[in-house]
Write a protein that holds these residues in place. Structure first.
Motif, PDB file in Angstrom:
ATOM      1  N   THR A 184      -7.059   5.231   2.245  1.00  0.00           N
ATOM      2  CA  THR A 184      -6.114   4.170   2.825  1.00  0.00           C
ATOM      3  C   THR A 184      -6.626   4.578   4.646  1.00  0.00           C
ATOM      4  OG1 THR A 184      -4.352   5.681   3.459  1.00  0.00           O
ATOM      5  CG2 THR A 184      -4.130   4.345   1.660  1.00  0.00           C
ATOM      6  N   LYS A 185      -6.166   3.579   5.551  1.00  0.00           N
ATOM      7  CA  LYS A 185      -6.856   3.619   6.931  1.00  0.00           C
ATOM      8  C   LYS A 185      -5.860   3.060   7.707  1.00  0.00           C
ATOM      9  CE  LYS A 185     -10.274   3.738   9.904  1.00  0.00           C
ATOM     10  NZ  LYS A 185      -9.153   4.271  10.683  1.00  0.00           N
TER      11      LYS A 185
ATOM     12  N   LEU B 238      -8.128   3.674  -3.655  1.00  0.00           N
ATOM     13  CA  LEU B 238      -7.290   3.081  -2.396  1.00  0.00           C
ATOM     14  C   LEU B 238      -8.230   2.340  -1.760  1.00  0.00           C
ATOM     15  CD1 LEU B 238      -5.050   6.218  -1.799  1.00  0.00           C
ATOM     16  CD2 LEU B 238      -4.046   4.151  -2.494  1.00  0.00           C
ATOM     17  N   GLY B 239      -9.444   2.536  -1.519  1.00  0.00           N
ATOM     18  CA  GLY B 239     -10.313   1.966  -0.701  1.00  0.00           C
ATOM     19  C   GLY B 239     -11.152   0.812  -1.246  1.00  0.00           C
TER      20      GLY B 239
ATOM     21  N   CYS C 103      -6.719  13.022   6.748  1.00  0.00           N
ATOM     22  CA  CYS C 103      -6.955  12.507   4.897  1.00  0.00           C
ATOM     23  C   CYS C 103      -7.216  13.604   4.030  1.00  0.00           C
ATOM     24  CB  CYS C 103      -8.208  11.392   5.246  1.00  0.00           C
ATOM     25  SG  CYS C 103      -7.931  10.160   6.018  1.00  0.00           S
TER      26      CYS C 103
ATOM     27  N   GLU D 256      -0.781   1.566   8.523  1.00  0.00           N
ATOM     28  CA  GLU D 256      -1.588   2.133   7.518  1.00  0.00           C
ATOM     29  C   GLU D 256      -1.848   1.329   6.186  1.00  0.00           C
ATOM     30  OE1 GLU D 256      -0.182   5.862   5.319  1.00  0.00           O
ATOM     31  OE2 GLU D 256      -2.022   6.122   4.337  1.00  0.00           O
ATOM     32  N   THR D 257      -2.823   1.200   5.748  1.00  0.00           N
ATOM     33  CA  THR D 257      -3.097   0.200   4.542  1.00  0.00           C
ATOM     34  C   THR D 257      -4.324   0.262   3.958  1.00  0.00           C
ATOM     35  OG1 THR D 257      -2.830  -2.146   4.006  1.00  0.00           O
ATOM     36  CG2 THR D 257      -3.726  -1.565   6.019  1.00  0.00           C
ATOM     37  N   ARG D 258      -4.792  -0.338   2.864  1.00  0.00           N
ATOM     38  CA  ARG D 258      -5.836  -0.224   2.184  1.00  0.00           C
ATOM     39  C   ARG D 258      -7.541  -0.515   3.243  1.00  0.00           C
ATOM     40  NH1 ARG D 258      -4.705  -0.016  -3.525  1.00  0.00           N
ATOM     41  NH2 ARG D 258      -2.294  -0.443  -3.608  1.00  0.00           N
ATOM     42  N   HIS D 259      -8.195  -0.195   2.692  1.00  0.00           N
ATOM     43  CA  HIS D 259      -9.444  -0.453   3.324  1.00  0.00           C
ATOM     44  C   HIS D 259      -9.822  -1.934   3.255  1.00  0.00           C
ATOM     45  CE1 HIS D 259     -11.648   2.389   5.921  1.00  0.00           C
ATOM     46  NE2 HIS D 259     -11.688   3.079   4.828  1.00  0.00           N
TER      47      HIS D 259
ATOM     48  N   CYS E  18       1.026  -1.258   0.156  1.00  0.00           N
ATOM     49  CA  CYS E  18      -0.103  -0.137   0.055  1.00  0.00           C
ATOM     50  C   CYS E  18       0.839   1.257   0.042  1.00  0.00           C
ATOM     51  CB  CYS E  18      -1.058  -0.092   1.254  1.00  0.00           C
ATOM     52  SG  CYS E  18      -1.614   1.271   1.389  1.00  0.00           S
TER      53      CYS E  18
END
Ligand SMILES: Cc1cc2nc3c(=O)[nH]c(=O)nc-3n(C[C@H](O)[C@H](O)[C@H](O)COP(=O)(O)O)c2cc1C
Ligand code: SF4
Ligand code: FES
Lengths: 433, 164
Positions: A238-239, A230-231, A215, A254-257, A4
């Motif tokens: 990202t989240k 990204l989600g 964000c 932090e990574t993709r939803h 990510c």
């Protein structure tokens, strides 16, 4: 699993970004500059199109909330919720400690879009270090003309002040936060009226979480389409996830939803400790219902977890291995909720109190026949009957722990207190030997 | 208002100035934090009265705040006050044993002060450092990944720090 790209945490290993110049060198304040050349409504529409879901817990679309802000010639406020206190949650603290200007940039863009001139950052009282760092960054932002009478040389004026809390989980609830900011007990208020119409000092107010605001610059920079990519559907970007408990590599990521809970636990966090297996996992902070090992192939977005009967909440993942006593784990949380109930509503005050009392009785080997059902009855009287959802936050997990591990609860009552393990003691000791 | 020196008044005025006119009550928590620090970690009746007077608030409004929020203490604390987290993520990683070791090493229970006045501790709810659990916080420093052993050595280190 595809790596990510990092946005929210890209400066976490770049201490230079703590300073204005360092942040600018990392590409900072470009989004604010761009936003100042846009129409306010354009920005709100962009955030809506980017499907930015509120990161404080409820996942309410930020752009939609912004659209509800009451129109007035008088003062309007943005209050940043930096009261991080949902058990398991570690994201707003690091976002402020490692990249304070990112949050400030998000604040400035939001305020410009909303025509707000006053922002308070309500920061958890125990966050001394983050407070110091954010204060320093705010001071520098004023000195560099990013805050103050002419934001980046434009005609837009913005003042930002920090406000420390006094130590109370309930002040994370947005109306409790506003009461506290007014110098009172952190009592939540009945909604409606929603803060967007009647909030701080009775004026229209937006309350947003730190991560939500962090964000915003990235949505401006990337555009809605790239941010959405990204989600997952209706969950843009990202989240931040924090994983704690019995995994090899606890920490915030932090990574993709679109990541699944299984991937988060086994790929990102290195899986369970050697020789251990998963018993249960809480996906979104202590207020979210627990999932069984058979339920972890679920995407970590607001809607997927909602369909799975739980919630993404604050994206705090609490992992419990096979040695954990689910009865004692719930008991620990019931202490938390009974301690943190503000006491205004009878079902919450009495409900959390009795749940904890009965749970203690069970844990201490004095459980009576019918106690487990008694707990479920209490839960039924708590849900949906109170001013804020703290009561639900205690009742829904209780129901899920009991429903999914019923045999363990019954056995605990029958055996008169088989002391289960709560902490994995030997392991920590061995790690330090 | 003998407690409020001119220097302190300037500091307090700056805090009050963050809020709109007529909303001075908003400053009550920040001012109480400052007072508690001045008072060596707890708030006396006099400290609370000084804040009430400064903000023109009845004492009841200040008292309401000092009793609602857990960071305010109306009882003396040790010169070093330790907050040990007790909530689930830390408990899963062994905080119960850490707290036991801490209590035994200090020879006091939660809320009590050691005979030399150096230490006190209390159990608190989640400090938002769960990935480091078990954790305890002293002032602005958070110590993580604690074990009973490392907790005992931490007390040794902090004891030395306490003695100039
Ligand atoms: C009991 C309770 C505690 C909460 N604690 C927090 C918190 O610590 N931080 C936070 O941002 N939101 C917290 N929330 C959610 C807030 O009420 C609110 O929804 C959020 O701050 C809105 O910001 P967002 O839309 O950007 O997510 C809590 C809610 C409840 C009911
Ligand atoms: S539900 Fe509980 S915490 Fe929320 S307002 Fe009512 S008593 Fe207070
Ligand atoms: S549970 Fe201990 S820091 Fe969160």
């Amino acid at each position: 699993m595809e790596a990510c790209p990092l946005y929210l945490t890209k400066n976490f290993k770049n201490p230079a970004a703590l300073t204005f110049d360092g942040y600018v060198a990392s590409g900072g304040y470009v989004a604010l500059k761009k936003a100042l050349s846009m129409q306010p409504q354009e920005i709100i529409d962009l955030v809506k199109a980017g499907n930015l879901r509120g990161r404080g817990g409820a996942g309410f679309p930020a752009g939609v909330k912004w659209g509800f802000l009451g129109k007035t010639e008088g003062p309007k406020y943005l209050c940043v919720n930096a009261d991080e206190g949902e058990p398991g949650t570690v994201k707003d603290g690091p976002l402020m400690e490692f990249d304070p200007h990112q949050m400030i940039e998000g604040i400035a863009i939001a305020c410009f879009a909303l025509g707000i001139k006053w922002c308070y950052i309500y920061i958890r009282g125990e966050f001394y270090k983050a407070h110091r760092i954010v204060q320093k960054a705010v001071d520098e932002a004023y000195a560099k003309g990013v805050l103050g009478p002419k934001v980046m040389g434009s005609g837009f004026q913005l003042d930002v002040a920090l406000h420390p809390g006094g130590g109370a989980y309930i002040c994370g609830e947005e109306t409790g936060l506003l009461s506290s900011l007014e110098g009172k007990k952190g009592f939540p208020k009945l909604k409606p009226p929603f803060p967007a119409l009647k909030g701080l000092y009775g004026a229209p107010t937006i309350v947003n979480n730190v991560e939500t605001l962090a964000c915003v610059p990235h949505i401006i920079n990337l555009g809605a389409e790239a941010w959405n990519a990204l989600g997952t559907e209706k969950n843009g970007g990202t989240k931040m996830y924090n994983v704690c408990g019995h995994v090899m590599k606890p920490g915030y990521y932090e990574t993709r939803h679109s990541i699944t809970l299984r991937e988060l636990i086994y790929d990102v966090c290195g899986g369970m400790k050697p020789g251990r297996t998963l018993k249960g996992v809480v996906p979104g902070g202590s207020s979210s219902p627990i999932l069984l090992p058979s339920e972890i192939d679920v995407r970590m977005d607001f809607d997927s977890l909602g369909k799975a009967g739980t919630m993404l909440g604050s994206a705090a993942v609490i992992v419990m291995d096979d040695r954990t006593s689910i009865v004692r784990a719930l008991d620990n949380l019931l202490h938390f909720y009974s301690h943190e109930s503000c006491g205004q509503c009878t079902p919450c005050r009495e409900g959390t109190h009795w749940l904890y009392l009965i749970s203690q009785r069970i844990v201490n080997g004095e459980g009576k026949a019918g106690d487990v059902d008694r707990m479920l009855d209490i839960c039924n009287n708590m849900v949906g009957n109170t001013i804020c959802v703290l009561a639900d936050a205690a009742a829904l997990p209780t129901q899920s722990y009991i429903k999914k591990y019923r045999a363990e609860f019954d056995a605990y009552v029958l055996d008169g207190g088989r002391v289960g393990l709560l902490g994995n003691r030997e392991e920590k000791a061995a790690a330090h030997a | 208002m003998s407690l409020i020196t001119p220097e302190l008044k300037a500091r307090f005025d700056a805090v009050v100035a963050r809020y709109p006119k007529g909303q001075e009550q908003s400053a009550v928590i920040p001012l109480l934090h400052a007072m508690q620090e001045l008072g060596g970690g707890h708030l006396t009746q006099e400290h609370q009265q000084a804040v009430a007077d400064f903000l023109n608030l009845p004492m009841s409004k200040v008292h309401e705040v000092t009793t609602f929020y857990t960071m305010f203490s109306l009882k003396p604390r040790g010169r070093q006050h330790l907050s040990v987290c007790r909530t689930l993520p830390c408990a899963l990683c062994g905080s119960e044993d850490v707290t036991k070791a801490l209590s035994a090493r200090l020879g006091v229970g939660p809320g009590e002060v050691t005979a030399d006045g150096e230490f006190s501790y209390e159990e608190v709810e989640c400090l938002a450092q769960c990935h480091l659990g078990p954790v305890l916080q002293v002032g602005d420093t958070v110590y993580g990944d604690l074990t009973p052993d490392s907790t005992r050595s931490l007390i040794d280190t902090l004891s030395k720090k306490g003695r100039p």
